[in-house]
Motif scaffolding. Structure first.
Motif, short mmCIF file in Angstrom:
data_model
loop_
_atom_site.label_atom_id
_atom_site.label_comp_id
_atom_site.label_asym_id
_atom_site.label_seq_id
_atom_site.Cartn_x
_atom_site.Cartn_y
_atom_site.Cartn_z
N SER A 51 -4.41 7.95 -4.69
CA SER A 51 -3.05 7.66 -5.16
C SER A 51 -2.67 6.20 -5.04
O SER A 51 -1.51 5.87 -5.22
N ILE A 67 -9.11 3.92 -11.96
CA ILE A 67 -7.83 3.78 -11.23
C ILE A 67 -7.93 3.09 -9.88
O ILE A 67 -6.91 2.92 -9.22
N ILE A 75 -0.66 5.43 -11.28
CA ILE A 75 -1.52 6.61 -11.10
C ILE A 75 -0.73 7.89 -11.37
O ILE A 75 -1.22 8.81 -12.02
#
Ligand code: ATP
Length: 236
Positions: A51, A67, A75
Motif C-alpha cells: 500500500s 506500484i 495505489i
C-alpha cells in the motif's frame, strides 16, 4: 487464471532495519490468498509495503501497473483497498457516513445502491446506520471497515488480521461472509491472519512468513497438511 498481483524480491525497512528480505508471491484474479506467520514475522509490513506505507524495494505489478514507490493514494486509486489492523473506521462519523466516505472517489450514480448492497451483506450495519462508528462493537466495526473498503469497488482487498480482538463466534461469521464474497463475487483478497484455522478455511493458497522471508507456500490444503505448519500454526 490471470495474475492480478505479482510480487518479487519485495524488501521493506523501517529506517535502517530491514524487516522483509525479498518476498515472492502472487494473487490471481478471484483468489483469496492467505499469509500466515507468528507475531513480528512481517505480515503487517507486507500489506503496508503493497500500500505504499513503508520504505520498499523490489517489484510489485498490479493489474498492469508497477506500484513500488507509488503513494498510498495512487495505489488505492488503481484498485487496492487496505483494511488495516485495528479496523480503520472514522469513529466520530456514523456508519452511513463511513460508507459514503469509502466511495468518495467514485463518480458513478450507484453509491447509494452499493450501500444498500453492503447492508444486505452485513445487516448489523443497517440497523446501526445512524450511530457513530465508535459506538459499534468490535465485530461491527470490523464489518464496517471491510464494507467501507469495498465501497471503493476495489479489485483487491488487503485484510490485516480481521479476527483481531473479536469473539470466536463473530470471527466465524465474518470469515463466512468473506468466503462468500470471494466465491460468489470473485472478490480477490490477500488476508494476513494469525488464526490459521480460519484463514486456511477460506483461502485457496497461502504463504508462511518467518522473520521476513517466505518459508512455505502451497494450496491451503497442502499447508494444512504440512507438519511444520500444523505444529506452529494449527496447534496439532
Ligand atoms: P503481528 O502479528 O504481531 O502484527 P506482523 O507479522 O504483522 O506481527 P510486523 O508488524 O510486520 O509483523 O513487524 C515486523 C517487524 O518489524 C517486527 O520486528 C516489528 O518490531 C518491526 N516493526 C513494525 N513496525 C515498525 C515500525 N514502525 N518501526 C520499526 N520497526 C517496526
Amino acid at each position: 487464471m490471470s495474475v492480478l498481483l505479482e510480487v518479487s524480491e519485495l524488501r521493506a525497512s523501517y529506517g535502517a532495519v530491514r524487516v522483509l528480505h525479498g518476498l515472492d508471491f502472487v494473487v490471481n484474479e478471484g483468489e483469496a490468498v492467505v499469509i500466515l506467520g507468528a507475531n513480528g514475522a512481517g505480515k503487517t509490513t507486507t500489506l503496508r509495503a503493497l500500500s505504499g506505507m513503508v520504505e520498499t524495494s523490489g517489484h510489485v505489478h498490479f493489474d498492469g501497473h508497477s506500484i513500488v514507490g507509488s503513494r498510498s493514494e495512487q495505489i488505492s486509486r488503481i484498485g487496492i483497498a487496505h483494511v488495516p489492523q485495528g479496523r480503520g473506521t472514522i469513529v466520530d462519523l456514523t456508519v452511513a457516513e463511513n460508507l459514503r466516505i469509502g466511495a468518495y472517489r467514485r463518480r458513478d450514480r450507484e453509491v447509494a445502491a452499493d450501500i444498500e448492497r453492503w447492508y444486505d451483506v452485513f445487516p448489523k450495519l443497517e440497523a446501526r446506520a445512524d450511530q457513530q462508528a465508535g459506538n459499534l462493537s468490535g465485530g461491527e466495526q470490523q464489518m464496517l471497515a471491510i464494507a467501507r473498503a469495498l465501497m471503493s469497488r476495489p479489485k483487491l482487498v488487503l485484510l490485516d488480521e480481521p479476527s483481531l480482538g473479536l469473539a470466536p463466534i463473530v470471527t466465524q461469521e465474518l470469515f463466512r461472509t468473506l468466503g462468500e464474497l470471494n466465491h460468489t463475487e470473485g472478490l480477490s483478497m490477500l488476508i494476513v491472519e494469525q488464526n490459521a484455522n480460519l484463514a486456511l478455511g477460506i483461502g485457496s493458497r497461502g504463504y508462511v512468513l518467518e522473520t521476513g522471508s517466505i518459508v512455505v507456500s502451497g494450496t491451503t490444503d497442502e499447508l494444512a497438511g504440512d507438519d511444520g505448519v500444523r505444529r506452529a500454526y494449527l496447534g496439532v
